[in-house]
Design an enzyme around this catalytic site. Sequence first.
Site, PDB file in Angstrom:
ATOM      1  CE  LYS A 138      41.053  29.372  38.536  1.00 43.07           C
ATOM      2  NZ  LYS A 138      41.175  27.908  38.325  1.00 43.07           N
TER       3      LYS A 138
ATOM      4  CB  SER B 209      39.992  23.826  38.516  1.00 45.45           C
ATOM      5  OG  SER B 209      40.467  23.286  39.722  1.00 45.45           O
TER       6      SER B 209
ATOM      7  CB  SER C 163      40.104  26.335  41.741  1.00 41.61           C
ATOM      8  OG  SER C 163      40.694  26.144  40.500  1.00 41.61           O
TER       9      SER C 163
END
Lengths: 102, 485, 480
Positions: free
Chosen positions: B77, B176, B152
């Site tokens: 990420k 997330s 997210s």
Amino acid sequence: MAEITEESLLHLAKLCRIHCSPEKRAELFRDFQQIVSYIELLSEVDTEDVDPCNYVIAGHGKTPLREDASSNTLDRELFLQIAPESIAGLVRVPTILTSLKE
Amino acid sequence: MHSLSACELHRRFIAGEVSAREIADTFLDRIRRLDPALGAYLEVFEESVVEQADRLDRKRQGKESLGLLAGVPIAIKDNINIKGEKTTCASKFLENFVAPFDATLIRRIREEDGIILGKTNLDEFAMGTTCENSSAHITRNPWNTNNVPGGSSGGSAATVAAEMASIAFGSDTGGSIRLPASFCGISSFKPTYGRISRYGLVAFGSSLDQIGPMAYRCEDLERIMQVVAVPCEKDSTSLPDPAFSPISFEKRFGDGFTVGVPWQFLEGLPNETRALFDRAVETLTSMGAKVVEVDLSILKYAVSTYYIICTAEASTNLARFDGIRYGVRSDRAQTLDEVYDLSREDGFGDEVKRRIMLGTFVLSSGYQDAYYRKAQKVRQLIINKFNEAFSKCDCIAFPTSLGGAFTFEEKKDPLSLYLEDLYTVGANLTGVPVMALPSGFLSDGRPLGFQLFGKQRHDAELLSIGRAFQEATDYHTKRPKGGDK
Amino acid sequence: MSEDNWEAVIGLEIHAELNTASKLFSSDCNRFGDEPNTNISEVSVALPGTLPVLNKEAVRKAIQFGLATQGEVQLWSRFERKSYFYPDCPRNYQITQLEFPIVKGGSITAFVEGEEKRFFLNRVQLEDDAGMLKHFSSFAGVDFNRAGVPMIEIVSEACMHSAKEAVAYAQAIRSILDYLDVSDCNMEEGSFRFDVNVSVRKKGETELRTRSEIKNMNSFSNLEQAILFEIKRHIALYESSDVVDQATFRWDPDTSRTILMRTKEDAQDYRYFPDPDLLPLILTQKEVDAEKQYLPELPLDRERRFCREYGLSTQQSYLFTADRKLADYFEETVKMCDNVKMVANWIAIEFAGRFKEMGISIWESEIQPKDVGELISMIQEGTITGKIAKSVADEMVKTPGVSPKEIVKSRPEFQPFQDMEKLKKIVEEVVLEHPDTVEAIKNGRDRSFAFLVGQVMKRTRGSAPPEQVNKLLKESMKSK
């Protein structure tokens, strides 16, 4: 219930350096009010005999201490390269006209 | 090859059945073909991946010792630092920022010869539920490209779901990792707070954040936990526990285990979601679980508590983004005030600004007691309630979300998006480990997941239950249509 | 102005940088004077993804200071984030301790205008320093070498009532830091800084009135002047029925006045809250007690000992023990020549005077204690006169490190008068030339004796040993 006025919102924006353009203000204001009313929910919880949570993991809770050995791990050239503006080894900023801080 | 588990890929590589270069080429090819339609990646390290793979092949030929992740392609990420690569956090503010150091996570992956494929998309600074807050582009859900992947860590979830990486890492502050994993039909794990080092993760909510792995299979989660769940001296909140080691479900829970379910709290669930959740609980029963009711009605206050604490912490964590030392400085800025105000105005998206302002508000003079301190007290109450619940059971089951992935722009209202976190934030507030596993599909084909919360520091136990669950089910073997199988 | 009706109430906040090898929360070098931005790390410049880890040595030094001031070292303390935006503050929050500092309470004894007074401390907290902002004509530049350096903030109670008390307190704190060797305490380099809070009230009032805060005083004399200025300003306002507004000022040494920086309305909302990247600092009583063995003889104890062992007055004793290195110098010199009174004089008056212009202390020069000791011994033995010694001292200052013996050897005019026969002749000549004076002395006018001595000294250019001159004069006069 916290009174959110446009003035208090602008004061808040100043504190956290979030410049809010006039076009965006109304929307932000509305969203903000809505969120703050929601979090008001907490006022109905009885927390009379409760201490605030300091740290979540039970049975642990002591900050580790580091040996006092020195080592400069960031190269100056690299740091100045990353900086938006630099001059003579310093990170350059516009002149401070007024004393903003202490 | 792309459908193989990470463990299997590793085994074949070590055995010489496949070369690292073949693995790399397969995944790079897959990314080239599938990602344009999905937008999961922000950056693919085309050259570096080939280099990493060639180096591994040379090592194997030279009969050098190879790490636990040798041959395993991994995506990261884009709020985790890789030295020499950009960490943008999907924000305009950092669009030019190149990290000068590796996160501890990355160091560990490299030490064990993992192949790092690239950086994946996220909601800006990890603030969001749909990945729509990325300043770069949206990411589409591989199961239905009209739907959000969740957020997210939407990019990481979509990457794994579309088999453009075997394992991906995300960060979980309020759900997330778990929400997007469930929306994308894959498995995910948020460790006990402090289990994986936060050094090198761009901080959002410091007392809530944890890096966590995502993959289709639990065994892959366990494999990678062995590598990355180690103490770290650069993170004061890192747990000093010995490195993670998987355990046998039979040995530990062969005689049965207890699952707590907060039935009362789940009364608002839509029917289909509830049906899938019930079925997951039944499966646990068939594995030897005894189901008990636990009282977690306190979670009514969890979302408020969470949003107060995470925004308070975020407002200070993001204060360093000021245009002075790194990131984009507004070229309109003539005075120092303008450097701050304009750089932050241009650099941050609306959701980030909203949360910084909320965080500043709850900490501000006159309001801190009623909001921030109050929230920390309620947090303690939530912790106490979970402790009570855990005295009766080994793990607690929750759905991940109210429903499956929704369409883009379906939910625009910030508050309604915050409420999506209802079932997930409890784990961050209490620091407990939690996994979200695929638990079936809605009638329209959208995947759904369910969560199991474990006791603090009992990560291995929890994952062993997960592995056993996956031996009893096959949801995690399904793949989205489209693209090679 | 009826200043006598008014009482000043003063509190001091002293920031002392700790002289650890590395910074408070990161490993980069803690060192003054290096090229800008060379002592940095990703943590101290707050790159994204960095985290603080506490320096063990900084904690130890804070504990030592707490023990030295009889404070209560807290076994549980914690860190907070203090938010404000400024270019020299990388995180735009400082990590400090507000609610739960590492030390609470404590007291020190200071010598103020001839008497000893006790002053009380409120707390000592650990915190990190900011970088340095350098101002140029059209821009400013930031040097982050200092960002993250460990500091202790020492907060006094509002228990001082005059500028002199405040200065004496500050000096006493500085001495303790110096003796413990936990800080360089260098005001020019910024490792010792103070902020002062001043208010006044009518004598007899118990409530405190509005105070003003003054910053940016970088010397004890600035501190004194600033306080005096503020006291006067407050009194003048009250006496003209005006009010004192709560505000922050900085001292301007060029115009010798305080200049407004911030009013109460502009006051910052720092939004303190516990830092979630750090866990509480937990100590055991054993760990705290273990630091006691590292405490040296403290200034007050050394002061008492100097009075006892050397028979110095309280005033002199405080003077010599204020600075550890000066006290060490004093004691070493006394070992060399064993004459406390002369050592005191030569260090505190003779040499101090000579070094005043250079702005240094004798212990900072290259003159060794053994050289001062040698000089004094030579005077005691009569090898040189007191007058010659002064000239020798001037030379010692010019050529530090060269011993007095060597200086005397190389300069014939410093040589002691060796030729006793010649001296006898000179004495005879003087006696013969002044029969009336001799007569007067014989008749009891002892004072005139000095005149004769002076005449002899003149002809020997001051190099004749006084005792010999006296002896020979007396002998010579006997026979007249």
